[in-house]
Design a protein around this motif. Structure first.
Motif, PDB file in Angstrom:
ATOM      1  N   LEU A  33       0.842  -1.189   0.000  1.00  0.00           N
ATOM      2  CA  LEU A  33       0.000   0.000   0.000  1.00  0.00           C
ATOM      3  C   LEU A  33       0.883   1.247   0.000  1.00  0.00           C
ATOM      4  O   LEU A  33       1.798   1.364   0.815  1.00  0.00           O
ATOM      5  N   LYS A  34       0.608   2.188  -0.902  1.00  0.00           N
ATOM      6  CA  LYS A  34       1.431   3.390  -1.030  1.00  0.00           C
ATOM      7  C   LYS A  34       0.544   4.636  -0.990  1.00  0.00           C
ATOM      8  O   LYS A  34      -0.630   4.590  -1.392  1.00  0.00           O
ATOM      9  N   HIS A  93       3.397   8.004   8.564  1.00  0.00           N
ATOM     10  CA  HIS A  93       4.168   8.305   7.357  1.00  0.00           C
ATOM     11  C   HIS A  93       5.634   8.545   7.704  1.00  0.00           C
ATOM     12  O   HIS A  93       6.008   8.716   8.867  1.00  0.00           O
ATOM     13  N   LEU A  94       6.455   8.615   6.672  1.00  0.00           N
ATOM     14  CA  LEU A  94       7.817   9.084   6.822  1.00  0.00           C
ATOM     15  C   LEU A  94       7.794  10.563   7.221  1.00  0.00           C
ATOM     16  O   LEU A  94       6.767  11.236   7.095  1.00  0.00           O
ATOM     17  N   THR A  95       8.930  11.072   7.681  1.00  0.00           N
ATOM     18  CA  THR A  95       9.000  12.480   8.072  1.00  0.00           C
ATOM     19  C   THR A  95       8.878  13.382   6.842  1.00  0.00           C
ATOM     20  O   THR A  95       9.111  12.947   5.697  1.00  0.00           O
ATOM     21  N   ALA A  96       8.525  14.635   7.058  1.00  0.00           N
ATOM     22  CA  ALA A  96       8.385  15.591   5.959  1.00  0.00           C
ATOM     23  C   ALA A  96       9.680  15.734   5.145  1.00  0.00           C
ATOM     24  O   ALA A  96       9.621  15.756   3.904  1.00  0.00           O
ATOM     25  N   LEU A 104       4.904   6.272  -1.551  1.00  0.00           N
ATOM     26  CA  LEU A 104       5.678   5.854  -0.381  1.00  0.00           C
ATOM     27  C   LEU A 104       4.830   4.967   0.522  1.00  0.00           C
ATOM     28  O   LEU A 104       3.611   5.166   0.644  1.00  0.00           O
ATOM     29  N   PRO A 105       5.448   4.000   1.194  1.00  0.00           N
ATOM     30  CA  PRO A 105       4.683   3.111   2.079  1.00  0.00           C
ATOM     31  C   PRO A 105       4.205   3.848   3.325  1.00  0.00           C
ATOM     32  O   PRO A 105       4.859   4.781   3.794  1.00  0.00           O
ATOM     33  N   TYR A 106       3.076   3.420   3.853  1.00  0.00           N
ATOM     34  CA  TYR A 106       2.550   4.023   5.074  1.00  0.00           C
ATOM     35  C   TYR A 106       1.662   3.018   5.791  1.00  0.00           C
ATOM     36  O   TYR A 106       1.316   1.967   5.248  1.00  0.00           O
ATOM     37  N   ILE A 107       1.303   3.344   7.032  1.00  0.00           N
ATOM     38  CA  ILE A 107       0.397   2.509   7.829  1.00  0.00           C
ATOM     39  C   ILE A 107      -0.910   3.269   7.978  1.00  0.00           C
ATOM     40  O   ILE A 107      -0.927   4.348   8.586  1.00  0.00           O
ATOM     41  N   PRO A 108      -2.012   2.752   7.464  1.00  0.00           N
ATOM     42  CA  PRO A 108      -3.285   3.484   7.569  1.00  0.00           C
ATOM     43  C   PRO A 108      -3.723   3.649   9.011  1.00  0.00           C
ATOM     44  O   PRO A 108      -3.465   2.797   9.870  1.00  0.00           O
ATOM     45  N   GLY A 109      -4.393   4.763   9.279  1.00  0.00           N
ATOM     46  CA  GLY A 109      -4.896   5.005  10.627  1.00  0.00           C
ATOM     47  C   GLY A 109      -5.815   3.897  11.111  1.00  0.00           C
ATOM     48  O   GLY A 109      -5.821   3.553  12.290  1.00  0.00           O
ATOM     49  N   LYS A 110      -6.595   3.330  10.198  1.00  0.00           N
ATOM     50  CA  LYS A 110      -7.505   2.245  10.566  1.00  0.00           C
ATOM     51  C   LYS A 110      -6.741   1.035  11.069  1.00  0.00           C
ATOM     52  O   LYS A 110      -7.154   0.382  12.040  1.00  0.00           O
ATOM     53  N   LEU A 157      13.205   1.532  -1.337  1.00  0.00           N
ATOM     54  CA  LEU A 157      12.299   1.308  -0.209  1.00  0.00           C
ATOM     55  C   LEU A 157      11.578  -0.043  -0.300  1.00  0.00           C
ATOM     56  O   LEU A 157      10.884  -0.429   0.643  1.00  0.00           O
ATOM     57  N   TYR A 158      11.754  -0.740  -1.413  1.00  0.00           N
ATOM     58  CA  TYR A 158      10.985  -1.968  -1.640  1.00  0.00           C
ATOM     59  C   TYR A 158      11.890  -3.113  -2.075  1.00  0.00           C
ATOM     60  O   TYR A 158      12.935  -2.913  -2.686  1.00  0.00           O
ATOM     61  N   GLN A 159      11.455  -4.313  -1.723  1.00  0.00           N
ATOM     62  CA  GLN A 159      12.073  -5.535  -2.197  1.00  0.00           C
ATOM     63  C   GLN A 159      10.962  -6.492  -2.611  1.00  0.00           C
ATOM     64  O   GLN A 159       9.799  -6.296  -2.232  1.00  0.00           O
ATOM     65  N   VAL A 160      11.302  -7.505  -3.377  1.00  0.00           N
ATOM     66  CA  VAL A 160      10.339  -8.538  -3.749  1.00  0.00           C
ATOM     67  C   VAL A 160      10.815  -9.863  -3.177  1.00  0.00           C
ATOM     68  O   VAL A 160      11.954 -10.289  -3.415  1.00  0.00           O
ATOM     69  N   LEU A 161       9.958 -10.485  -2.378  1.00  0.00           N
ATOM     70  CA  LEU A 161      10.259 -11.792  -1.798  1.00  0.00           C
ATOM     71  C   LEU A 161       9.533 -12.872  -2.585  1.00  0.00           C
ATOM     72  O   LEU A 161       8.386 -12.682  -2.994  1.00  0.00           O
TER      73      LEU A 161
END
Length: 205
Positions: free
Chosen positions: A32-33, A95-98, A38-44, A114-118
């Motif tokens: 999720l971007k 999120h990441l910092t500003a 950029l990757p982030y963690i949703p508030g939900k 920021l990403y890798q594929v497993l």
């Protein structure tokens, strides 16, 4: 002003929160971007993690006598009619910092780091050979630190009641409960999503 707290998520391993879609070689899931890619963690998702942590702490009497009312006060409650009663806790996404966002916006080619594929596959126990059509690929985000903001809604009608003790106790409760959040996202049983979460009150003039 509403009390606010910084929540810091220090991701210690690869992690994955999916966007629910499949694309190309990533047969299982993409990360999720946000609008910046950029990757982030949703508030939900954060609210779900905190609800689980607070429930465990509450059940084990970290906050005194276990109280269902306290959990409903903090996180709200869905009534039988389907109506959602809002709780005191309000959360932003993490999120990441500003400055980091600005860097990746100015240097878009750096986002690939920021990403890798497993890749994974099922092995036939009898032959020791990979089973046909069992190859799976998953995009993951690398370890990083993300920050969210938690706000208490002081306009909630139950906030100021003395018996709820929210004004005096919430900062302590939060710092205790977040220690129970040790992993997040998908494939946690396979070592993804190891995280250290800390909370810090925001100083406001």
């Amino acid at each position: 002003m509403n009390p606010e707290y910084h929540l810091t998520f220090e991701l210690l391993s690869y992690w994955h929160i999916g966007n629910g879609s499949e694309a190309g070689a990533y047969a299982d899931a993409l990360v999720l971007k946000d609008n910046h890619g950029l990757p982030y963690i949703p508030g939900k998702s954060i609210k779900g993690l905190l609800r689980q942590a607070f429930t465990t702490a509450n059940d084990n009497q970290w906050f005194g006598t276990p109280s269902c009312e306290l959990m409903q006060l903090l996180f709200g409650d869905e009534k039988r009619s389907g109506e959602q009663a809002q709780g005191l806790i309000q959360l932003s996404s993490a999120h990441l910092t500003a400055p980091e966002v600005a860097f990746f916006t100015q240097q878009p080619e750096a986002k690939s780091h920021l990403y890798q594929v497993l890749h994974s596959t099922a092995i036939n126990e009898e032959t020791g050979v990979a089973q046909e059509t069992s190859l799976r690929s998953m995009e993951v985000a690398v370890p990083m630190t993300l920050t969210a903001i938690l706000t208490l809604n002081t306009y909630h009608p139950e906030y100021a009641r003395p018996e709820n003790q929210v004004c005096e106790q919430f900062g302590t409760w939060l710092s205790q409960a977040v220690t129970l959040v040790t992993e997040l996202g998908a494939k946690r049983h396979r070592g993804l999503g190891k995280v250290l979460v800390t909370s810090q009150p925001m100083n406001r003039e």
